[in-house]
Design a protein around this motif. Structure first.
Motif, mmCIF file in Angstrom:
data_model
loop_
_atom_site.group_PDB
_atom_site.id
_atom_site.type_symbol
_atom_site.label_atom_id
_atom_site.label_comp_id
_atom_site.label_asym_id
_atom_site.label_seq_id
_atom_site.Cartn_x
_atom_site.Cartn_y
_atom_site.Cartn_z
ATOM 1 N N GLY A 1 0.871 -1.260 0.048
ATOM 2 C CA GLY A 1 -0.060 0.096 0.041
ATOM 3 C C GLY A 1 0.800 1.235 0.196
ATOM 4 N N VAL A 2 2.062 1.280 0.647
ATOM 5 C CA VAL A 2 2.742 2.166 0.643
ATOM 6 C C VAL A 2 3.578 2.625 -0.833
ATOM 7 C CG1 VAL A 2 5.028 3.098 1.685
ATOM 8 C CG2 VAL A 2 3.272 2.296 3.200
ATOM 9 N N LEU A 3 3.882 1.365 -1.463
ATOM 10 C CA LEU A 3 4.767 1.440 -2.444
ATOM 11 C C LEU A 3 3.825 1.689 -3.814
ATOM 12 C CD1 LEU A 3 7.347 -1.383 -1.792
ATOM 13 C CD2 LEU A 3 7.612 0.992 -1.554
ATOM 14 N N ILE A 4 2.637 1.289 -3.639
ATOM 15 C CA ILE A 4 1.865 1.506 -4.990
ATOM 16 C C ILE A 4 1.527 2.700 -5.717
ATOM 17 C CG2 ILE A 4 -0.751 1.405 -5.894
ATOM 18 C CD1 ILE A 4 -0.777 -1.642 -4.217
ATOM 19 N N PRO A 5 1.608 3.808 -4.621
ATOM 20 C CA PRO A 5 1.519 5.407 -5.336
ATOM 21 C C PRO A 5 2.797 5.553 -5.981
ATOM 22 C CG PRO A 5 0.609 5.334 -2.824
ATOM 23 C CD PRO A 5 1.170 3.888 -3.131
ATOM 24 N N PHE A 6 3.823 5.247 -5.511
ATOM 25 C CA PHE A 6 5.183 5.429 -6.296
ATOM 26 C C PHE A 6 5.228 4.642 -7.684
ATOM 27 C CE2 PHE A 6 6.535 6.053 -1.938
ATOM 28 C CZ PHE A 6 7.346 7.093 -1.908
ATOM 29 N N ALA A 7 4.534 3.442 -7.655
ATOM 30 C CA ALA A 7 4.126 2.745 -9.042
ATOM 31 C C ALA A 7 3.363 3.445 -9.775
ATOM 32 C CB ALA A 7 3.596 1.410 -8.828
ATOM 33 N N PHE A 8 2.552 3.884 -9.425
ATOM 34 C CA PHE A 8 1.432 4.867 -9.972
ATOM 35 C C PHE A 8 2.090 6.036 -10.716
ATOM 36 C CE2 PHE A 8 -2.682 3.373 -7.898
ATOM 37 C CZ PHE A 8 -2.579 2.325 -8.293
ATOM 38 N N LEU A 9 3.043 6.631 -9.906
ATOM 39 C CA LEU A 9 3.900 7.873 -10.604
ATOM 40 C C LEU A 9 4.652 7.437 -11.608
ATOM 41 C CD1 LEU A 9 4.807 9.721 -7.212
ATOM 42 C CD2 LEU A 9 3.062 10.421 -8.980
ATOM 43 N N GLY A 10 5.634 6.286 -11.275
ATOM 44 C CA GLY A 10 6.315 5.799 -12.445
ATOM 45 C C GLY A 10 5.534 5.327 -13.824
ATOM 46 N N GLY A 11 4.373 4.762 -13.206
ATOM 47 C CA GLY A 11 3.598 4.378 -14.548
ATOM 48 C C GLY A 11 2.979 5.498 -15.417
ATOM 49 N N LEU A 12 2.465 6.670 -14.678
ATOM 50 C CA LEU A 12 1.938 7.745 -15.433
ATOM 51 C C LEU A 12 3.184 8.575 -16.050
ATOM 52 C CD1 LEU A 12 -0.157 9.376 -12.578
ATOM 53 C CD2 LEU A 12 -1.003 8.236 -14.645
ATOM 54 N N ALA A 13 4.319 8.454 -15.548
ATOM 55 C CA ALA A 13 5.520 8.920 -16.195
ATOM 56 C C ALA A 13 5.868 8.027 -17.555
ATOM 57 C CB ALA A 13 6.855 9.175 -15.582
ATOM 58 N N GLY A 14 5.903 6.886 -17.470
ATOM 59 C CA GLY A 14 6.329 5.998 -18.493
ATOM 60 C C GLY A 14 5.246 5.602 -19.645
#
Length: 254
Positions: free
Chosen positions: A204-217
């Motif tokens: 749950g803590v890491l998923i927002p960082f994944a979303f940020l990377g996904g939105l950039a990618g």
């Protein structure tokens, strides 16, 4: 875990998510070995499964028009057929030999594709046209590979590259295939071995960082031309092959 561990996990998650959103493949290849630097293997694997499932579901809507539904269905059916074979082999085969053979095969394909592109014809070879039977076979190989080494992507990516699929179709197909595959893996973990509360909290803590990377990618993936995408795909296959061979070497040492 201390702050340094969390920082490493967050940075790895963002970078791996950017890579997967851009190319449709690569989160597990980058995240798994780096996650192992910060958490124990079972937790690392479950974190990868949870985050990949969430990331695929978020990034996929932007590519929904490029999804080839029939292709996805045949790959999924083939994967379901291949999974029991992979589980059988996983139970009775030597894991070191299996990982070495799979890693060597993936790496050999990456080298061959790279050589044909840069040292031979200048482009990725396309020896056949996409056919339903071949799509089911590619899915079956993917199901076997998933059970044996936890990597569903390389067989499908190799097939789509050799069949000459458009980059956006490859991205959409891989992400949708991962959404199905990893969701099933997540459900099986929940039902069989269980997922500890602390792993859910970490995810749950890491998923927002994944979303940020996904939105950039995702915009980066939209801008990739066929040439750049082919190069990225070959590099990812090479990384997957090397990682699998390294895992085999690690098992042999221990």
């Amino acid at each position: 875990m201390d702050l340094l561990d969390w920082t490493g996990l967050a940075a790895t998650t963002s970078a791996a998510a950017l890579l997967q959103a851009a190319g449709g493949f690569g989160f597990a290849v980058l995240a798994t070995p780096l996650f192992l630097l910060f958490v124990d293997p079972p937790r690392a694997i479950q974190l990868v499964i949870i985050i990949t499932t969430a990331l695929s579901l978020v990034v996929l809507p932007g590519l929904r028009r490029a999804i080839a539904a029939r292709l996805l269905l045949r790959l999924a059916l083939g994967s379901l057929a291949g999974l029991p074979l992979g589980l059988f082999a996983f139970r009775y085969a030597d894991p070191i030999v299996v990982r070495a053979v799979v890693g060597g095969t993936i790496l050999a394909f990456a080298v061959l594709l790279g050589w044909r592109r840069h040292g031979g014809t200048g482009e990725v070879p396309r020896p056949f046209h996409a056919r339903p039977g071949l799509e089911v076979a590619a899915g079956a190989v993917s199901g076997i590979a998933t059970a044996l080494v936890g990597m569903a992507g390389p067989p499908v990516l190799i097939y789509l590259l050799l069949a000459g699929a458009a980059p956006r179709t490859v991205q959409a197909t891989l992400l949708s295939f991962f959404a199905l595959t990893y969701a099933a893996s997540l459900a099986s973990h929940v039902v069989t071995v269980g997922i500890p509360a602390r792993t859910w909290l970490s995810a749950g803590v890491l998923i927002p960082f994944a979303f940020l990377g996904g939105l950039a990618g995702r915009p980066l993936g939209d801008r990739l031309g066929a040439d750049a995408f082919a190069i990225l795909a070959i590099l990812l296959l090479g990384a997957a092959g090397l990682y699998t061979l390294a895992a085999a070497a690690g098992l042999a040492v221990h």
